[in-house]
Scaffold this motif. Structure first.
Motif, mmCIF file in Angstrom:
data_model
loop_
_atom_site.group_PDB
_atom_site.id
_atom_site.type_symbol
_atom_site.label_atom_id
_atom_site.label_comp_id
_atom_site.label_asym_id
_atom_site.label_seq_id
_atom_site.Cartn_x
_atom_site.Cartn_y
_atom_site.Cartn_z
ATOM 1 N N TYR A 71 1.147 -3.469 7.629
ATOM 2 C CA TYR A 71 -0.099 -3.182 6.904
ATOM 3 C C TYR A 71 -0.302 -4.107 5.709
ATOM 4 C CZ TYR A 71 -1.990 0.756 9.463
ATOM 5 O OH TYR A 71 -2.596 1.530 10.432
ATOM 6 N N LEU A 75 -3.945 -5.698 5.645
ATOM 7 C CA LEU A 75 -4.830 -5.395 4.515
ATOM 8 C C LEU A 75 -4.925 -6.564 3.543
ATOM 9 C CD1 LEU A 75 -3.769 -1.680 3.850
ATOM 10 C CD2 LEU A 75 -5.653 -2.553 5.251
ATOM 11 N N PHE A 129 -1.716 6.904 6.049
ATOM 12 C CA PHE A 129 -2.600 5.820 6.496
ATOM 13 C C PHE A 129 -3.716 6.354 7.394
ATOM 14 C CE2 PHE A 129 0.546 2.954 4.812
ATOM 15 C CZ PHE A 129 -0.184 1.819 4.487
ATOM 16 N N PHE A 134 -7.219 4.192 8.090
ATOM 17 C CA PHE A 134 -6.741 2.949 8.692
ATOM 18 C C PHE A 134 -6.151 3.210 10.077
ATOM 19 C CE2 PHE A 134 -6.082 1.991 4.038
ATOM 20 C CZ PHE A 134 -7.166 1.126 3.937
ATOM 21 N N VAL A 137 -6.640 -1.206 12.492
ATOM 22 C CA VAL A 137 -7.015 -2.331 11.633
ATOM 23 C C VAL A 137 -6.859 -3.613 12.435
ATOM 24 C CG1 VAL A 137 -6.500 -3.601 9.526
ATOM 25 C CG2 VAL A 137 -6.288 -1.096 9.570
#
Length: 593
Positions: A71, A75, A129, A134, A137
């Motif tokens: 992540y 992100l 998450f 999310f 993603v």
């Protein structure tokens, strides 16, 4: 890096080159992806192995670090437009921090409690998450600068990069294995109490291990996200993710760099191909493969394929023993018999250890009750009493395995009661155990090296101190033998050498003569007497009274946790209270006059 270390890396280098050559010849994109996933999961397995394989603390939660890394990459590109070349090191740093934060409270637990606690972390993060939105993603495509964003047109480049990460991780792991770091972890795995008593700060080393392990897991998780270009909580934090790290390492062999590599090479292609071919008809077939692999390992090779094959090869092609004066005789410890003339300490000599009103209870049982005594420099003090009198509990209070309810343990006038065992070892107290605690897969010399780390600043100094300690107990001729192959006498002497390697001023010997024959006991007694002549102060628990009255300068006698008398052997062995509580009336007829 030394030449032996470089030579030990040669097989890994050759394997990487061969694997790269095979991957360059593959043109099918799916098979190329599978070839990339093998080193990815090998690195993840190596990260798990660094913690669980070397310390023995099984982690069911390594997906926490893996997912944090994945992540971070996703992100970081979406919200900050950062390159994965930068994000992967950032992910490693975050994974290391997460390892430290997770390890500090969780290392208070042991065994299955630790494993279950670790399982909770990735599941908790997974739900966080999902709650944050999310669920899926997708990494943005960067067609203007694909190299800068690690978006290669040729999938073979991902495989080569994964191989480079794997080789770097193998090199790092090998360096750790052959360093103080690795020796400390292996000692913790094989016997944490013995490691702590030898001066190893077990909590500090375990925190270092989980920090580094978390950093590696997060880094490869970040790369994994870059390969797949899509991240979901279940794919990086799910239970199957942690299970894969555990399975590839356990299947191939824990506690070795080759274990996760072997496990990944066999299991990952098998699981991925079966999932592609039969996943629609048999959902979850990957989990079935990993579960079946664990069952096979448990039944056939509990420590993994690597160790099973190595042990089979050693049985088939045993190493030649070092030349000895008489090759027809098996190698055994040799101890030169020493004189046994009486040895008296000077009156009024320095007090190096003082115990004041020490007490410890377990529920309603008073194991140690207001025990007080003094240990003088260069004295051999015998602590005797019937079974259950509190002798070993007293030793555990003296060197920090138990905290006293009341009282003080003064070392050179400083109150050390309640300190951790490694701190007390650093203060100059060495310890052996009633039930022997060897590091079974280490050689005699390596066992003793662990004890030397508390004083040595370098590896060379530790090896010198260890060699000196091994020589003092007469084990130099068999120093390369593995501890798991030793006799009881050799194990007792090895434990004594491990305690000596830390250069203690005081030795606590807990039934060092237990399990020895008469002649063997005499040899060990000779060693102990020589240590006292060399200036080491000794407190010894022992049931063999014939040896004790010849060995010690004075006795402290315990019964039901309390001191009933103390004094010189000839006085104590005639005390009616001692005879009634411990020696028995038959002792009077055999007592020395």
């Amino acid at each position: 890096m030394t030449m032996p270390q470089l030579r030990s890396l040669l097989p890994a280098i050759l394997f990487t080159i061969a694997y790269a050559a095979v991957s360059l010849s593959v043109t099918n994109s799916y098979y190329q992806l599978v070839l990339t996933l093998v080193p990815v999961w090998a690195v993840f397995g190596l990260s798990w192995n660094l913690l669980s394989g070397y310390t023995g603390l099984i982690s069911f939660g390594h997906a926490a670090f893996f997912g944090i890394g994945a992540y971070t990459t996703a992100l970081g590109q979406i919200y900050f437009d950062l390159s994965p070349w930068l994000l992967i090191p950032i992910a490693a740093m975050l994974g290391g921090i997460a390892g430290l934060l997770i390890g500090f409270p969780t290392f208070r637990l042991q065994g299955h409690y630790f494993a279950l606690a670790m399982l909770a972390y990735p599941l908790a993060i997974l739900y966080v998450f999902e709650w944050l939105g999310f669920q899926e993603v997708t990494l943005p495509m960067k067609r203007d600068a694909p190299i800068a964003y690690m978006q290669f047109g040729d999938p073979r480049l991902y495989t080569l990069l994964a191989l480079a990460i794997m080789l770097a991780t193998i090199v790092l792991t090998r360096i750790i294995e052959q360093s103080r770091f690795g020796m400390a972890l292996l000692a913790i795995k094989q016997n944490e109490a013995a490691a702590e008593a030898a001066g190893i700060n077990t909590l500090a080393w375990k925190l270092r291990a989980i920090t580094l392990s978390g950093a590696i897991a997060a880094a490869i998780g970040a790369f994994y996200a870059q390969v797949l270009l899509v991240v979901t909580p279940q794919s990086v934090f799910g239970m199957l993710v942690s299970a894969q790290a555990l399975t590839v390492a356990m299947f191939g062999g824990v506690g070795t760099v080759w274990g996760p590599v072997i496990g990944s090479v066999i299991l990952i292609p098998l699981a991925e191909i079966l999932h592609a071919e039969a996943g629609d008809r048999f959902p979850g077939i990957q989990g079935v493969i990993f579960g079946f692999a664990i069952i096979c390992v448990i039944l056939v090779a509990p420590e993994g394929l690597f160790w099973k094959l190595r042990d089979l090869l050693r049985k088939r092609f045993p190493r030649k023993a070092n030349a000895a004066p008489d090759a027809s005789q098996p190698a055994t410890a040799t101890v030169t018999p020493l004189h046994t003339e009486p040895r008296k300490r000077a009156a009024g000599s320095e007090v190096v250890l003082e115990v004041r009103n020490l007490s410890r209870s377990f529920g309603g049982l008073k194991a140690v009750q207001n025990v007080s005594f003094k240990l003088h420099k260069n004295e051999i003090l015998g602590i005797i009493g019937p079974n259950g009198a509190g002798k070993t509990t007293l030793f555990n209070l003296l060197n920090g395995f138990l905290r006293p309810d009341e009282g003080e343990v003064l070392i050179d006038g400083r109150n050390m009661s309640g300190e951790r065992p490694h701190t007390i070892c650093e203060a100059g107290i060495g310890r052996t155990f009633q039930v022997m605690r060897p590091f079974l897969r280490m050689s005699i010399l390596d066992n003793v090296v662990v004890g030397a780390y508390v004083r040595a600043k370098t590896e060379d100094e530790a090896r010198k101190l260890a060699a000196d300690a091994v020589a003092r107990v007469g084990l130099s001729d068999v120093a390369d033998r593995v501890a798991g192959e030793l006799s009881t006498k050799e194990l007792r002497l090895m434990e004594l050498a491990r305690a000596l390697a830390g250069q203690p001023r005081i030795l606590l010997l807990d039934e060092t003569l237990a399990g020895l024959g008469h002649g063997e006991a005499d040899e060990v007694v000779a060693v102990i007497r020589q240590l006292a002549r060399d200036g080491i102060t000794i407190a010894i628990i022992e049931h063999t009274m014939q040896a004790m009255v010849r060995l010690v300068d004075s006795f402290v006698v315990l019964d039901h946790g309390a001191v009933i008398t103390e004094g010189e052997p000839e006085v104590v062995t005639r005390d009616n209270r001692v005879i009634e509580a411990y020696l028995g009336k038959k002792w009077v007829a055999h007592a020395p006059h």
